[in-house]
Design a protein around this motif. Structure first.
Motif, PDB file in Angstrom:
ATOM      1  N   HIS A  96       1.122  -1.586  -0.339  1.00  9.31           N
ATOM      2  CA  HIS A  96       0.040  -0.088   0.316  1.00  9.31           C
ATOM      3  C   HIS A  96       0.770   1.608  -0.166  1.00  9.31           C
ATOM      4  CE1 HIS A  96      -4.169   2.186   1.680  1.00  9.31           C
ATOM      5  NE2 HIS A  96      -3.322   3.047   0.521  1.00  9.31           N
ATOM      6  N   GLN A  99       2.223   2.103  -3.082  1.00  6.90           N
ATOM      7  CA  GLN A  99       1.245   2.242  -4.297  1.00  6.90           C
ATOM      8  C   GLN A  99       1.297   4.075  -4.016  1.00  6.90           C
ATOM      9  OE1 GLN A  99      -2.241   3.131  -2.946  1.00  6.90           O
ATOM     10  NE2 GLN A  99      -2.203   4.634  -4.428  1.00  6.90           N
ATOM     11  N   HIS A 100       1.228   4.387  -3.022  1.00  9.71           N
ATOM     12  CA  HIS A 100       1.630   5.384  -2.393  1.00  9.71           C
ATOM     13  C   HIS A 100       1.697   6.307  -3.682  1.00  9.71           C
ATOM     14  CE1 HIS A 100      -1.436   6.640   0.889  1.00  9.71           C
ATOM     15  NE2 HIS A 100      -1.773   5.474   0.264  1.00  9.71           N
ATOM     16  N   CYS A 192      -6.057   8.734   3.677  1.00 11.75           N
ATOM     17  CA  CYS A 192      -6.107   7.615   3.367  1.00 11.75           C
ATOM     18  C   CYS A 192      -5.678   7.241   4.519  1.00 11.75           C
ATOM     19  CB  CYS A 192      -4.700   6.720   2.739  1.00 11.75           C
ATOM     20  SG  CYS A 192      -3.991   5.059   2.739  1.00 11.75           S
ATOM     21  N   HIS A 196       0.580   2.205   6.728  1.00 11.59           N
ATOM     22  CA  HIS A 196       1.342   2.401   6.696  1.00 11.59           C
ATOM     23  C   HIS A 196       2.790   2.640   7.058  1.00 11.59           C
ATOM     24  CE1 HIS A 196       0.214   4.536   2.982  1.00 11.59           C
ATOM     25  NE2 HIS A 196      -1.122   4.672   2.930  1.00 11.59           N
TER      26      HIS A 196
HETATM   27 ZN   LIG Z   1      -3.629   5.074   0.469  1.00  8.59          ZN
END
Ligand SMILES: [Zn+2]
Length: 402
Positions: A96, A99-100, A192, A196
């Motif tokens: 994830h 992805q950012h 979001c 993270h």
């Molecule tokens: Zn995100």
């Protein structure tokens, strides 16, 4: 309302909580807790798994302010100890956050915005709003990895919707207060709710594995962290097998594979030519044999060719039959004993026999079926032992008509 521990601390994977309510979800026992470290599926990131007491957590779902834990067995009321599967959580954090970084890198190198994100079980995809080519993808990949290796701190802050908009961040649909913003320092900020890492370094590496045109834009498949290792191992395994199968060193692999493919096409072309010549020769031999010392066949007195072969394919039988009937006025009754019995019957144009019904009678004797139209019919059956008899009966029927 369930307090979501993972929003403040995505590294806390063991916790104690009170069971607030017990429900059922699609026939499974389900509980709501006062607090949870289990991530509920949302925004493209799948849920966490793990255990609550003795129960396995099968799914974690948002239900308004509550988080539903769907379990494989009930847990008693009172307090319960939760344990989140650490590997799955780390995997999801790597993918994830990667992805950012990759999404922002595509904005930088190609002005391509991400319009969808899906964290799959093998690869993760983002859908970009425009077409990007291989070179741009490599540039974005390079940029995402630079930021990864710079170990930039990742921070989470909470803004009001107005503050977020003032800073150019569009809050997710329906969110008007407490917009959670995830920032990779000096590179990317976006609203979001996902889990993270503390720094970009934990992403490890970002590898784009496929690009495809999708809905007027591009679907980018990529893997991060440990998945990148697995992807390399898988590809290396395939390459090692190819190197061994083609007996070619890595650097010659592509050229060797291309040559093997070209050689095959050439071989097939040659084989086809040889087969045609062989069938032509066989047809002439069979016609000569059928004629013996007699006169050349005519429409009034056509040749009758009856022959059985071992291991011929129905295609080759048909090829032979069509040559026979083209070379001279002729009735061809051909058979092959292969995986099963194959029959092909044909006659030249203008001859009077009902070829499809001759064939049907013959294949019925072989315990099979078949059919055709006009001057060509084919079929097959299981009774290899009755092939000669079926051909002899069909030949008798042809002679009786003549
Ligand atoms: Zn995100």
């Amino acid at each position: 309302m369930t307090r979501r521990i993972y929003l403040d601390n995505p590294y806390l994977l063991e916790f104690d909580a009170a069971v607030v309510s017990r429900r059922e979800h699609e026939g499974r026992p389900t509980v709501v807790l006062d607090r949870t470290a289990f991530y509920a599926e949302s925004g493209g990131q799948p849920w966490d798994t793990g255990t609550l007491g003795e129960a396995r957590v099968l799914a974690v779902i948002e239900d308004g302010e509550d988080v539903l834990h769907v379990l494989d067995r009930p847990v008693p009321t009172g307090r319960v100890h939760g344990r989140v599967d650490a590997e799955r959580r780390r995997d999801h954090m790597q993918q994830h956050h990667g992805q950012h970084l990759l999404s922002k890198a595509f904005v930088e190198v190609a002005q391509a915005e991400t319009i969808a994100f899906h964290l799959g079980s093998e690869v993760t995809t983002i859908d970009l709003d425009r077409f990007v080519g291989e070179e741009q993808a490599r540039a974005a990949e390079r940029r995402a990895n630079e930021v990864t290796w710079e170990s930039r701190p990742v921070r989470v802050s909470t803004l009001s919707a107005a503050e977020a908009r003032a800073q150019g961040l569009e809050p997710p649909e329906g969110v008007e207060a407490d917009v959670r913003v995830v920032e990779a320092e000096g590179f990317d900020r976006q609203p979001c709710g996902g889990t993270h890492p503390r720094t970009t370094a934990e992403v490890g590496v970002v590898v784009v594995v496929a690009l495809e045109r999708y809905k007027g834009g591009t679907r980018v498949s990529f893997v991060c962290g440990h998945r990148a290792l697995a992807a390399v191992a898988k590809r290396r395994g395939v390459i090692d097998r190819l190197v061994s199968a083609l007996s070619a060193p890595l650097d010659d692999l592509v050229a060797t594979a291309q040559k093997a493919k070209d050689d095959l096409v050439e071989s097939e072309r040659r084989a086809k030519g040889l087969l045609e010549r062989a069938l032509e020769g066989e047809a002439r031999r069979l016609l000569a044999e059928a004629r013996g010392d007699g006169p050349a066949p005519t429409a009034a007195a056509p040749a009758l060719v009856v022959a059985a072969f071992d291991g011929w394919s129905p295609n080759d039988l048909r090829g032979l039959a069509t040559r026979l009937v083209a070379l001279a006025p002729c009735v061809a009754l051909l058979a092959s004993r292969a995986d099963k019995a194959h029959l092909v019957f044909a006659q030249s144009d203008g001859l009077p026999h009902d070829v499809p019904s001759l064939l049907r009678a013959a294949v019925e004797r072989l315990g099979g079926k078949g059919g055709g139209r006009g001057n060509l019919a084919q079929g097959g059956g299981e009774r290899l032992d009755l092939v000669d008899e079926a051909l002899a009966r069909a030949a008798d029927a042809v002679r009786a008509r003549a």
